[in-house]
Motif scaffolding. Sequence first.
Motif, mmCIF file in Angstrom:
data_model
loop_
_atom_site.group_PDB
_atom_site.id
_atom_site.type_symbol
_atom_site.label_atom_id
_atom_site.label_comp_id
_atom_site.label_asym_id
_atom_site.label_seq_id
_atom_site.Cartn_x
_atom_site.Cartn_y
_atom_site.Cartn_z
ATOM 1 N N ALA A 278 0.851 -1.196 0.000
ATOM 2 C CA ALA A 278 0.000 0.000 0.000
ATOM 3 C C ALA A 278 0.881 1.237 0.000
ATOM 4 N N GLU A 279 0.470 2.244 -0.779
ATOM 5 C CA GLU A 279 1.234 3.480 -0.859
ATOM 6 C C GLU A 279 0.281 4.659 -0.933
ATOM 7 N N THR A 280 0.517 5.667 -0.138
ATOM 8 C CA THR A 280 -0.309 6.870 -0.149
ATOM 9 C C THR A 280 0.336 7.904 -1.048
ATOM 10 N N VAL A 281 -0.414 8.300 -2.095
ATOM 11 C CA VAL A 281 0.125 9.250 -3.074
ATOM 12 C C VAL A 281 -0.932 10.310 -3.367
ATOM 13 N N PRO A 282 -0.511 11.517 -3.762
ATOM 14 C CA PRO A 282 -1.481 12.541 -4.173
ATOM 15 C C PRO A 282 -2.061 12.217 -5.544
ATOM 16 N N VAL A 283 -3.391 12.246 -5.647
ATOM 17 C CA VAL A 283 -4.087 11.934 -6.899
ATOM 18 C C VAL A 283 -4.984 13.108 -7.264
ATOM 19 N N LEU A 284 -5.032 13.453 -8.545
ATOM 20 C CA LEU A 284 -5.857 14.552 -9.034
ATOM 21 C C LEU A 284 -7.301 14.086 -9.130
ATOM 22 N N ASP A 285 -8.213 14.777 -8.426
ATOM 23 C CA ASP A 285 -9.617 14.385 -8.495
ATOM 24 C C ASP A 285 -10.325 15.116 -9.632
ATOM 25 N N ASP A 286 -11.628 14.910 -9.749
ATOM 26 C CA ASP A 286 -12.395 15.483 -10.861
ATOM 27 C C ASP A 286 -12.412 17.009 -10.828
ATOM 28 N N LYS A 287 -12.236 17.594 -9.646
ATOM 29 C CA LYS A 287 -12.276 19.051 -9.519
ATOM 30 C C LYS A 287 -10.898 19.691 -9.681
ATOM 31 N N GLY A 288 -9.910 18.879 -9.944
ATOM 32 C CA GLY A 288 -8.571 19.412 -10.133
ATOM 33 C C GLY A 288 -7.779 19.577 -8.864
ATOM 34 N N HIS A 289 -8.270 18.997 -7.760
ATOM 35 C CA HIS A 289 -7.563 19.093 -6.486
ATOM 36 C C HIS A 289 -6.711 17.837 -6.258
ATOM 37 N N MET A 290 -5.556 18.015 -5.607
ATOM 38 C CA MET A 290 -4.705 16.892 -5.262
ATOM 39 C C MET A 290 -5.157 16.306 -3.921
ATOM 40 N N VAL A 291 -5.542 15.041 -3.926
ATOM 41 C CA VAL A 291 -6.070 14.391 -2.734
ATOM 42 C C VAL A 291 -5.180 13.194 -2.388
ATOM 43 N N ALA A 292 -4.746 13.106 -1.114
ATOM 44 C CA ALA A 292 -3.945 11.964 -0.680
ATOM 45 C C ALA A 292 -4.795 10.706 -0.690
ATOM 46 N N THR A 293 -4.369 9.726 -1.444
ATOM 47 C CA THR A 293 -5.149 8.497 -1.623
ATOM 48 C C THR A 293 -4.244 7.288 -1.420
ATOM 49 N N GLU A 294 -4.752 6.272 -0.719
ATOM 50 C CA GLU A 294 -3.999 5.043 -0.528
ATOM 51 C C GLU A 294 -4.280 4.091 -1.681
ATOM 52 N N LEU A 295 -3.229 3.680 -2.361
ATOM 53 C CA LEU A 295 -3.363 2.800 -3.522
ATOM 54 C C LEU A 295 -2.643 1.485 -3.251
ATOM 55 N N GLN A 296 -3.169 0.395 -3.825
ATOM 56 C CA GLN A 296 -2.493 -0.902 -3.777
ATOM 57 C C GLN A 296 -1.587 -1.034 -4.992
ATOM 58 N N ARG A 297 -0.333 -1.221 -4.734
ATOM 59 C CA ARG A 297 0.651 -1.346 -5.814
ATOM 60 C C ARG A 297 1.110 -2.801 -5.924
ATOM 61 N N GLU A 298 1.480 -3.170 -7.131
ATOM 62 C CA GLU A 298 2.074 -4.495 -7.337
ATOM 63 C C GLU A 298 3.499 -4.323 -7.840
ATOM 64 N N CYS A 299 4.411 -5.073 -7.263
ATOM 65 C CA CYS A 299 5.824 -5.050 -7.670
ATOM 66 C C CYS A 299 6.206 -6.448 -8.159
#
Length: 699
Positions: A278-299
Motif C-alpha cells: 500500500a502506498e499513499t500518493v497525491p491523486v488529481l480528483d475530478d475538480k482538479g484538487h490533489m487528494v492523498a489516496t492510498e493505492l495498492q501497488r504491485e511489484c
Amino acid sequence: MASSDYSARHLSVLEGLEAVRKRPGMYIGSTDSRGLMHCLWEIIDNSVDEALGGNGEDIEVILHPDASVEVRDHARGIPVDIEPKTGLSGVEVVFTKLHAGGKFGSGSYAASGGLHGVGASVVNALSERLDVEVDRDGKTWAMSFHRGEPGRFADVDPKDPKPDSPFSPFISGSELTVVGKVKKDVTGTRVRYWADPQIFTRGATFQTEELLARARQTAFLVRGLGIDIVDARGSESGEGPTRELFKFDGGIAEYVDFLAPDSPITETWRMTGSGTFAETVPVLDDKGHMVATELQRECTVDIALRWGTGYDTVFRSYVNIIATPKGGTHQTGFEAGMLKFLRAQVEQNSRRLKVGNDKLEKDDILAGLTAVLTVRLPEPQFEGQTKEILGTPAVRNIVSAVVAKAMAERFGSSKRDDKTQASLVLDKIVAEMKSRVSARAHKETQRRKNALESSSLPAKLVDCRSSDVANSELFIVEGDSALGTAKLARDSEYQALLPIRGKILNVQKASVADMLSNSECASIIQVIGAGSGRSFDLATARYGKVIIMSDADVDGAHIRTLLLTLFMRYMPDMIRDGRVYAAVPPLHRVIVMNPGSKPNETIYTYSEAELNGVLAGLKKSNKRYQDPIQRYKGLGEMDADQLATTTMDRAHRTLRRVQIGDAANAERVFELLMGNDVAPRKDFIIAGSEGLSRERIDV
C-alpha cells in the motif's frame, strides 16, 4: 519565417517550454554530447514503454547524415483525438505540455521508466525542428514544431526536410494534418528531430558506442524486443550506413551470460515473483484538487544469476528498465534475502563444510556472482533527480521474500544437477569466507619484515635485507639446485629467493580452498604479503618486483604459465601495476678462444637463431671457439658468476615484463589454455600445430 507577434495561443504553448530552453541543464543534465544522448533516450524510452506494455516488438533508430535522428516504432501510436481539458490533439499535448502523457495516472502504463511526459516536450523544446508522424485509425497524421511551437515548414522537397526551411506558426488553432492512408490494423509513431544549435555546444554528437551499449542492454531487459540501430552518417563520405540489430529471446538470462567474466560453476538461475504493498500518493480528483489516496501497488521481480570460478562481482539492477547503478531498496532486499538464506544453509551443513564460529558476510556470497535484478512497479520513488537509487521502502521485503523462496526451491530440489550446483555454491562461499578470515588474520600478524617477525614467513624463503619495497625483488626459483646457485649469485641487499618444487597447482581448474591448501601457492601468497582474491591489497605487497626464474625448456615454460595463472586469478593487480616479470636465462655459452695471452671471450645467446648468427660471424672473422658449445638445460647448470651476469645482475640481465593489454581477452586465453574444458584446447593445439617445426621442440 516565424511571426514576431505572440498571440495568447503562443504564450500558452510556450510558457512551459521557454523555461526548458532557458535552463536546459535542469532537464537533460548538460548541453554537450551527454545531453544530446539524454534527449534521444527520452524518445526511445517512450517506444520501449509501449513495448513493455505488450505493444510493438520493433524499434528502429536512424542517425541521418544531416545530424537529425529518427525513432520509429509499431506500437499503438500517440492519440490523435482531442484532449478535452486543453482542446488540443493528443499529439500536441504530448509534445508541448510538460508533465502530460500516458504516465500520469491515466492507467495506460502499469510500469514505465518514470515521468516520461516531460521527455517528449523537453526534446521538442530543445529541437530546431521536430516532425512527428502517427499511424492510427487507418490514416497517417503529421505535425511539425519549431523550437517547441507547432506550425508548418515550407520544404522545397517534402522528402528532404530541412530545419532551416521557412516556418509558419499556427495562429488561431493547430492542425494535425492527414498525409496518407494505412491499413486499419497498422499503428505506430515516427519522430524525427534536429537538435537546436542555439542550445547544444558545438561538437556535440550522438555517441554510437554508447547508443549501441544501451540498446543492447534494453533488448536484454525487454525480452523479444528488437532494437535496430542504423547509422547513416557515413553515407555522405561514401562509407555507407552501418546497421546493428539487438534482439534477445532469452532476456536477462542471456544478459547474465553476456556479462559474466569467468567460467560458470552453476547454470544461470531464474527467480521470479511479485508482491503487493500500500502506498499513499497525491491523486488529481475530478475538480482538479490533489487528494492523498492510498493505492495498492504491485511489484514484480525478475532475477537471473550464476556463480563463476572467479571472485569479481558483476551486479546490474534496474527499475522499469532504468539502470540503478547505486542500488537502492531492491538491491538491499536481494542481498539481505540471499545472505540470510545462505547463512542458514551453511549452519545446516557446518559439519561437511568444516565451518567454525565464523559467519558469512555479504562479500563472501557476492564473490564470483554475476546477477541481473529487475523490478517493475508503478511510480517508483527515486532518491534524487538522476534516478540512480530506488527509494520505495516496500520493495526491499518483496525482493527479499522472492529470493528466499526461489533459493529454498533450488536447494530443496531432488534433481541431481540442482543438488550438485547447490553444493558447489556452498563450497565456494565457504572457501571465500575462510580466505577472508585467513587474510584478515594474516594482515593483522604480518608486518614489513624485521628480526622479530620474520619467523611468520616460510622457512624456505631466503629474504633480502632492504626494507625499501620499491627497490626489492623476489625471485621465484624452480628447484633447489637453482636455489643454491642463485644464493651465491644474488645481491642479498635487495634480492630475495623463494624456491618452488616442480609444477604448482593449476588454479584455473582448482577451487579457492584447494588453492589455499596447496603449500606452494600458499607460500607465494604469504611471502608477497598482500593477500589474495578480493582481499588483495597492492599497497601491502612486500616486493617491488616479482621475477619468475624458470629453466629455458618446456617444463620451465609450463611452470611459468602455472605461476602466471596464479597471479592472474588471485593477484591480478600485481600484473596490472607492472610488478611481475619473467627472467630470460641464456640457452648457450660460446667461448671464443683468443690467441696468445689475451683472455678468452664469453658470448651468451638466447635462441638458436642468435647462436647461428654468432657462429657465422666468428667463422667470417676467422675466430676459433670451443666445441662442443655449452647448451644450458637448466639454471642449475650455471655457476654463480654466470647466473649473476646473465640473469640476476641489474646491469646485464634481460627481464620480460608481464602485462595485460585486454583483461577480458586475457581471461579467455587463460580459460582456453588452463581451464576445465578440454575440447576447445585440443582444437586450439591442432589448429596451431601446422606452424610448429620439429626443430623448435627441445628434446
